[in-house]
Motif scaffolding. Sequence first.
Motif, PDB file in Angstrom:
ATOM      1  N   CYS A 259       0.929  -1.304  -0.034  1.00 17.92           N
ATOM      2  CA  CYS A 259       0.022   0.010  -0.041  1.00 17.92           C
ATOM      3  C   CYS A 259       1.044   1.225   0.055  1.00 17.92           C
ATOM      4  CB  CYS A 259      -0.922  -0.017   1.225  1.00 17.92           C
ATOM      5  SG  CYS A 259      -1.826   1.421   1.442  1.00 17.92           S
TER       6      CYS A 259
ATOM      7  N   LEU B 230      -1.130  -5.870   0.765  1.00 14.47           N
ATOM      8  CA  LEU B 230      -2.238  -6.106   0.133  1.00 14.47           C
ATOM      9  C   LEU B 230      -2.872  -7.520   0.269  1.00 14.47           C
ATOM     10  CD1 LEU B 230      -1.109  -3.668  -2.547  1.00 14.47           C
ATOM     11  CD2 LEU B 230      -2.664  -2.931  -0.637  1.00 14.47           C
TER      12      LEU B 230
ATOM     13  N   SER C 230      -6.134  -2.744   1.048  1.00 12.37           N
ATOM     14  CA  SER C 230      -5.182  -2.443   2.115  1.00 12.37           C
ATOM     15  C   SER C 230      -6.274  -2.454   3.342  1.00 12.37           C
ATOM     16  CB  SER C 230      -4.395  -1.093   1.874  1.00 12.37           C
ATOM     17  OG  SER C 230      -3.742  -0.816   3.187  1.00 12.37           O
TER      18      SER C 230
ATOM     19  N   TYR D  42      -7.718  -0.602  -4.159  1.00  9.48           N
ATOM     20  CA  TYR D  42      -6.956  -0.044  -5.193  1.00  9.48           C
ATOM     21  C   TYR D  42      -7.584  -1.059  -6.412  1.00  9.48           C
ATOM     22  CZ  TYR D  42      -3.951   2.078  -2.146  1.00  9.48           C
ATOM     23  OH  TYR D  42      -3.278   2.880  -1.044  1.00  9.48           O
TER      24      TYR D  42
ATOM     25  N   MET E 231      -2.133   2.043  -8.262  1.00 10.69           N
ATOM     26  CA  MET E 231      -1.493   2.004  -6.976  1.00 10.69           C
ATOM     27  C   MET E 231      -1.355   3.612  -6.742  1.00 10.69           C
ATOM     28  SD  MET E 231      -1.658  -0.908  -6.077  1.00 10.69           S
ATOM     29  CE  MET E 231      -0.960  -0.762  -4.581  1.00 10.69           C
TER      30      MET E 231
ATOM     31  N   ALA F 159      -7.733   5.154  -5.169  1.00 12.04           N
ATOM     32  CA  ALA F 159      -8.468   4.169  -4.330  1.00 12.04           C
ATOM     33  C   ALA F 159      -9.915   4.704  -3.520  1.00 12.04           C
ATOM     34  CB  ALA F 159      -7.495   3.997  -2.896  1.00 12.04           C
TER      35      ALA F 159
END
Length: 66
Positions: free
Chosen positions: A18, A25, A36, A43, A52, A57
Amino acid sequence: MTDSAAALDPKLLEILVCPLTKGPLRYDREANELISDKGGLAYPIRDGIPIMLIDEARPLDDEPQA
């Protein structure tokens, strides 16, 4: 691509962390996301590529934790 899960390499999951917490993750196959738990973020994976970016997210606080 109909089965994005096939495109996610397990070795990639081992090295990705993360970007917020630097924690591990886990892969959610149904939602096609990397989760996460520590950061409370999901994500997205688009076309087999994990996105990422914290801004991309989705917060998990609206979901019941299992």
